[in-house]
Design an enzyme around this catalytic site. Structure first.
Site, mmCIF file in Angstrom:
data_model
loop_
_atom_site.group_PDB
_atom_site.id
_atom_site.type_symbol
_atom_site.label_atom_id
_atom_site.label_comp_id
_atom_site.label_asym_id
_atom_site.label_seq_id
_atom_site.Cartn_x
_atom_site.Cartn_y
_atom_site.Cartn_z
ATOM 1 N N ARG A 4 45.674 -90.457 -37.256
ATOM 2 C CA ARG A 4 45.089 -91.314 -36.226
ATOM 3 C C ARG A 4 46.116 -91.532 -35.117
ATOM 4 O O ARG A 4 47.313 -91.543 -35.358
ATOM 5 C CB ARG A 4 44.679 -92.671 -36.809
ATOM 6 N N TYR A 56 40.799 -84.366 -36.121
ATOM 7 C CA TYR A 56 41.375 -84.871 -37.364
ATOM 8 C C TYR A 56 40.708 -86.172 -37.842
ATOM 9 O O TYR A 56 40.623 -87.149 -37.087
ATOM 10 C CB TYR A 56 42.880 -85.156 -37.216
ATOM 11 N N LYS A 93 36.407 -95.166 -39.427
ATOM 12 C CA LYS A 93 37.135 -96.289 -38.820
ATOM 13 C C LYS A 93 36.441 -96.762 -37.539
ATOM 14 O O LYS A 93 36.398 -97.961 -37.254
ATOM 15 C CB LYS A 93 38.588 -95.893 -38.556
ATOM 16 N N HIS A 150 38.973 -103.511 -44.064
ATOM 17 C CA HIS A 150 39.692 -102.328 -44.553
ATOM 18 C C HIS A 150 40.074 -102.579 -46.012
ATOM 19 O O HIS A 150 41.232 -102.827 -46.325
ATOM 20 C CB HIS A 150 40.932 -102.120 -43.667
ATOM 21 N N SER A 171 46.978 -98.718 -44.217
ATOM 22 C CA SER A 171 46.792 -97.293 -44.457
ATOM 23 C C SER A 171 47.935 -96.726 -45.303
ATOM 24 O O SER A 171 49.102 -97.030 -45.057
ATOM 25 C CB SER A 171 46.738 -96.558 -43.113
ATOM 26 N N CYS A 217 48.799 -97.407 -48.312
ATOM 27 C CA CYS A 217 49.535 -98.424 -49.082
ATOM 28 C C CYS A 217 48.890 -98.728 -50.423
ATOM 29 O O CYS A 217 49.161 -99.771 -51.020
ATOM 30 C CB CYS A 217 49.686 -99.700 -48.262
ATOM 31 N N ASP A 245 38.164 -97.716 -49.309
ATOM 32 C CA ASP A 245 38.714 -97.863 -47.951
ATOM 33 C C ASP A 245 38.031 -98.947 -47.111
ATOM 34 O O ASP A 245 38.692 -99.609 -46.332
ATOM 35 C CB ASP A 245 38.627 -96.525 -47.214
ATOM 36 N N ARG A 249 45.104 -84.729 -46.618
ATOM 37 C CA ARG A 249 44.035 -85.526 -47.250
ATOM 38 C C ARG A 249 43.032 -84.636 -47.965
ATOM 39 O O ARG A 249 42.916 -83.450 -47.694
ATOM 40 C CB ARG A 249 43.304 -86.323 -46.170
HETATM 41 P P1 GTP Z 1 44.320 -94.952 -46.541
HETATM 42 O O1 GTP Z 1 43.380 -93.920 -47.055
HETATM 43 O O2 GTP Z 1 45.279 -94.407 -45.521
HETATM 44 O O3 GTP Z 1 43.660 -96.184 -46.045
HETATM 45 O O4 GTP Z 1 45.337 -95.310 -47.739
HETATM 46 P P2 GTP Z 1 45.246 -96.052 -49.162
HETATM 47 O O5 GTP Z 1 45.526 -97.493 -48.975
HETATM 48 O O6 GTP Z 1 44.001 -95.680 -49.883
HETATM 49 O O7 GTP Z 1 46.538 -95.455 -49.883
HETATM 50 P P3 GTP Z 1 46.694 -94.579 -51.215
HETATM 51 O O8 GTP Z 1 46.117 -95.257 -52.436
HETATM 52 O O9 GTP Z 1 46.221 -93.214 -50.929
HETATM 53 O O10 GTP Z 1 48.275 -94.571 -51.405
HETATM 54 C C1 GTP Z 1 49.134 -93.986 -50.506
HETATM 55 C C2 GTP Z 1 50.524 -93.840 -51.036
HETATM 56 O O11 GTP Z 1 50.981 -94.998 -51.724
HETATM 57 C C3 GTP Z 1 50.647 -92.685 -52.000
HETATM 58 O O12 GTP Z 1 51.791 -91.960 -51.661
HETATM 59 C C4 GTP Z 1 50.825 -93.347 -53.347
HETATM 60 O O13 GTP Z 1 51.572 -92.552 -54.207
HETATM 61 C C5 GTP Z 1 51.504 -94.662 -53.002
HETATM 62 N N1 GTP Z 1 51.153 -95.731 -53.973
HETATM 63 C C6 GTP Z 1 49.921 -96.161 -54.283
HETATM 64 N N2 GTP Z 1 49.943 -97.132 -55.221
HETATM 65 C C7 GTP Z 1 51.256 -97.339 -55.510
HETATM 66 C C8 GTP Z 1 51.954 -98.227 -56.398
HETATM 67 O O14 GTP Z 1 51.370 -99.033 -57.115
HETATM 68 N N3 GTP Z 1 53.331 -98.142 -56.401
HETATM 69 C C9 GTP Z 1 53.997 -97.262 -55.605
HETATM 70 N N4 GTP Z 1 55.323 -97.256 -55.673
HETATM 71 N N5 GTP Z 1 53.377 -96.413 -54.762
HETATM 72 C C10 GTP Z 1 52.027 -96.445 -54.710
HETATM 73 C C1 SPV Z 2 43.621 -94.734 -42.751
HETATM 74 O O1 SPV Z 2 44.466 -94.285 -41.951
HETATM 75 O O2 SPV Z 2 43.554 -95.955 -43.038
HETATM 76 C C2 SPV Z 2 42.675 -93.820 -43.403
HETATM 77 C C3 SPV Z 2 42.621 -92.432 -42.939
HETATM 78 O O3 SPV Z 2 41.945 -94.238 -44.276
HETATM 79 S S1 SPV Z 2 41.708 -92.248 -41.454
HETATM 80 O O4 SPV Z 2 40.321 -91.974 -41.804
HETATM 81 O O5 SPV Z 2 42.293 -91.122 -40.737
HETATM 82 O O6 SPV Z 2 41.761 -93.462 -40.688
HETATM 83 MN MN MN Z 3 42.126 -96.460 -44.508
#
Ligand code: GTP
Ligand code: SPV
Ligand code: MN
Length: 630
Positions: A71, A199, A208, A228, A250, A252, A279, A378
């Site tokens: 983004r 993308y 979003k 979110h 994002s 996290c 999400d 992704r």
């Molecule tokens: P978006 O799709 O961008 O909104 O992200 P999301 O919040 O769904 O994040 P996602 O669960 O894909 O996690 C992203 C990163 O955080 C990855 O690299 C994971 O390995 C890391 N991660 C997730 N949960 C944990 C946790 O409990 N501990 C640690 N250390 N890392 C974590």
């Molecule tokens: C984020 O960035 O929070 C995502 C991926 O979930 S995107 O759809 O590119 O915003």
């Molecule tokens: Mn997201």
């Protein structure tokens, strides 16, 4: 042939075609044959690479341009008539100027190409929560991704009917020129325009752009919330079910928490987790005075790196069929995909995300430029693939009632593993105070601590102060509000090691949270910032985590990450005051100023009972903190 008689839809499609001048217009009816033919066409043109049909049936790899991998927040605009309405945190453009600029860029850009018309639904088609959109695009990649992420096709047009409303989305790839890339939102016109990107979050306009930026605007005006947030369900050993929504910025941890597999100790007891969404949550007040949530999406656009059998088995399983991978690496030995963290061993014959042969010998974990997969690569996977998807997910009637709302972010220090707000408004304050280190999900520097209130900094479609006020206002409408918590899985020690195991072990924190939501809540420690668990109340049975070489996680480590350091929190409060006083100032609701004053008072004086009386906030100091590593 047009699939509707709705004049507003036809006019929008015609205006778009007049502008972009495609050779052909194709309406997406959602049929399997049409989707199959589009996949074949994309494979032929090289837009998609077909993966091993036996190991990854119906799966494809797509590579974006190297300038188009995330983004672009600084090119994302809220175009309201009054600049004030977009607020100080969003980029703003005058709607007339924005449309002129976009028209100039998009004019004639689809010459020699096909324009696809995608009717899609956010939410189960025909359900009370559902809202509809029409996206026109010249990208097959967008069509195929939207077909996974939303409900697409003729049934949507039937629901929109002869004169029903919808959100208009215009997407043109143009030359994917980063200097002319604009993601524009016109909440007053129910319109989204996206040019010069191909993308994810920039172009899958249901996600979003609609389900957060436009929907948050609608929610404010109509009395509901677009957030979110992931949504998950917990089944207790006695069969009771409770639901939780959680907002993390994002990349996290939303996808990971949403699909969590509890430690064996918990599954043996009979605990189970089910996923409703990873999400986005649309949330309304039910007749019973509780908050009820749905996931408006139909798939997961999840972060690939770090996903493996152990960290997130359910996400990995979700990608085993019908999935489109974006910017991951290709293992040419068997035409499967690879990314950092998928396996411990580095595969030998790999093409990296830019399309070049990758040399595993040069791989250095700390240097992202040596990665085979892009850090924001992704997978777009159908939600129905997920082994732990909830039966509430696809059901027309079933929103789920929320027992808890959880906020969280990446904080190397200061923020404890978990704490609970004193009440709704204090919870809103905690959400408004969220800061997190930036990630690869957006273009720009990674690891910089920034304010990301409610994980909505990039996604609130209007003034952030009004958004806070909307949260406070919602609180007055909820007779039985969920309790609000904050978590931090990302505390690090002085060597940068994560101090909490995270992932499946987050179940241990989730259990405490839900025990706090029961009719007979487990006890907690009242601190300057809210309620913190007593260390003995977080179940560490069979926890086997090595923080660093030879050092296993123990109760002392738990105590360390539960400690509230008043000095640090005094600084945190001061910094937050600078943020509040910075640009949002005049529209910050009084309720939040009161919470800030309480926090400051609590951190200043040694008191048994924390103060609750509001003090007038002191004069602001500008925010200076840039990193959380102390
Ligand atoms: P978006 O799709 O961008 O909104 O992200 P999301 O919040 O769904 O994040 P996602 O669960 O894909 O996690 C992203 C990163 O955080 C990855 O690299 C994971 O390995 C890391 N991660 C997730 N949960 C944990 C946790 O409990 N501990 C640690 N250390 N890392 C974590
Ligand atoms: C984020 O960035 O929070 C995502 C991926 O979930 S995107 O759809 O590119 O915003
Ligand atoms: Mn997201």
């Amino acid at each position: 042939m047009a699939l509707t008689k709705n004049k507003k839809v036809l006019d929008f499609v015609q205006e778009s075609a007049d502008l972009a001048q495609p050779d052909k217009i194709v309406w997406i009816d959602g049929s399997a044959d049409q989707i199959k033919a589009l996949k074949e066409e994309a494979v032929k043109s090289g837009e998609l690479i077909k993966l091993n049909e036996h190991l990854l049936p119906d799966c494809y790899l797509h590579r974006t341009k190297v300038n188009d991998v995330a983004r672009v927040e600084d090119r994302t605009f809220i175009c309201t008539k009054n600049k004030e309405d977009a607020g100080p945190i969003n980029y703003w453009m005058d709607p007339r100027e924005a449309k002129e600029l976009a028209n100039e860029i998009a004019r004639g850009s689809m010459k020699g190409r096909t324009m696809y018309v995608i009717p899609y639904s956010m939410g189960v088609v025909g359900s009370d929560f559902a809202k509809y959109g029409i996206e026109v695009t010249d990208s097959i990649y967008v069509v195929l991704n939207m077909n996974i992420m939303t409900r697409v096709g003729k049934s949507v047009l039937n629901k929109i009917g002869k004169d029903g409303d919808f959100i208009k989305g215009f997407h043109a790839k143009c030359n994917v020129d980063a200097e002319k890339r604009y993601i524009m939102h016109f909440p007053e016109d129910n319109l989204i325009i996206s040019v010069n990107s191909a993308y994810g979050g920039n172009v899958l306009l249901g996600k979003k752009c609609f389900a957060l930026r436009i929907a948050s605007w609608l929610g404010k005006n109509e009395g509901w919330m677009a957030e979110h947030m992931l949504i998950l369900g917990v089944t207790f050993p006695d069969g009771e079910k409770k639901y939780v929504a959680a907002a993390f910025p994002s990349a996290c941890g939303k996808t990971n928490l949403a699909m969590l597999i509890p430690p064996k100790h918990y599954t043996d007891l009979g605990y189970k987790i089910e996923t409703i969404g990873d999400d986005i949550a649309w949330i309304r007040v039910g007749e019973d005075g509780r908050l009820w949530a749905v996931n408006p999406e139909n798939g997961f656009f999840g972060v690939a790196p770090g996903t493996n059998e152990h960290s997130n088995y359910n996400a990995l399983q979700s990608t085993k069929r019908g999935t489109i991978f974006t910017n991951v690496a290709l293992n040419t030995d068997d035409m499967t995909v690879w990314w950092e963290g998928l396996t411990k061993e580095l595969p030998e014959h790999v093409i990296d995300w830019t399309g070049k042969p990758w040399n595993p010998a040069k791989f250095d974990k700390k240097d992202k430029s040596t990665c085979a997969a892009h850090p924001n690569s992704r997978f777009t996977a159908p939600a129905g693939n997920c082994p732990c998807i909830s039966d509430k997910f696809n059901s027309e009637k079933d929103a789920v009632p929320l027992s808890a709302i959880i906020f969280g972010g990446r904080r190397a220090s200061t923020t404890p593993l978990v704490y609970e707000a004193r009440d709704w408004n204090h919870g809103v304050f905690i959400g408004s105070a969220m800061s997190s280190e930036t990630t690869a999900a957006a273009a720009g520097a990674v690891g910089v601590l920034r304010h990301d209130p409610m994980a909505m900094k990039p996604f609130a479609g209007y003034h952030m102060g009004d958004y806070f006020a909307h949260w406070v206002d919602m609180g007055t409408k909820i007779k039985n509000p969920p309790k609000i918590f904050n978590v931090n899985w990302f505390r690090t020690d002085k060597d940068g090691n994560f101090m909490w195991p995270g992932f499946g072990d987050n179940m241990r924190v989730l259990e405490w949270i839900l025990k706090r939501c029961s009719d007979t809540p487990v006890d907690a420690e009242e601190t300057a910032i809210g309620y913190v668990p007593k260390a003995e109340d977080i179940d560490l049975t069979d926890l086997d985590y090595e923080i660093c070489a030879g050092k296993k996680f123990g109760v002392d480590d738990l105590t360390a990450i539960l400690t509230v350091d008043k000095e640090k929190w005094a600084k945190e409060a001061e910094e937050l005051e600078g943020y509040y006083n910075g640009t949002i100032k005049d529209r910050i609701p009084q309720e939040l100023w009161d919470c800030l004053a309480t926090l400051k008072a609590n951190c200043k004086v040694e008191k048994k009972t924390p103060a609750t009386a509001a003090e007038a906030p002191a004069k602001p100091k500008p925010a200076a903190k840039k990193t959380d590593k102390e």
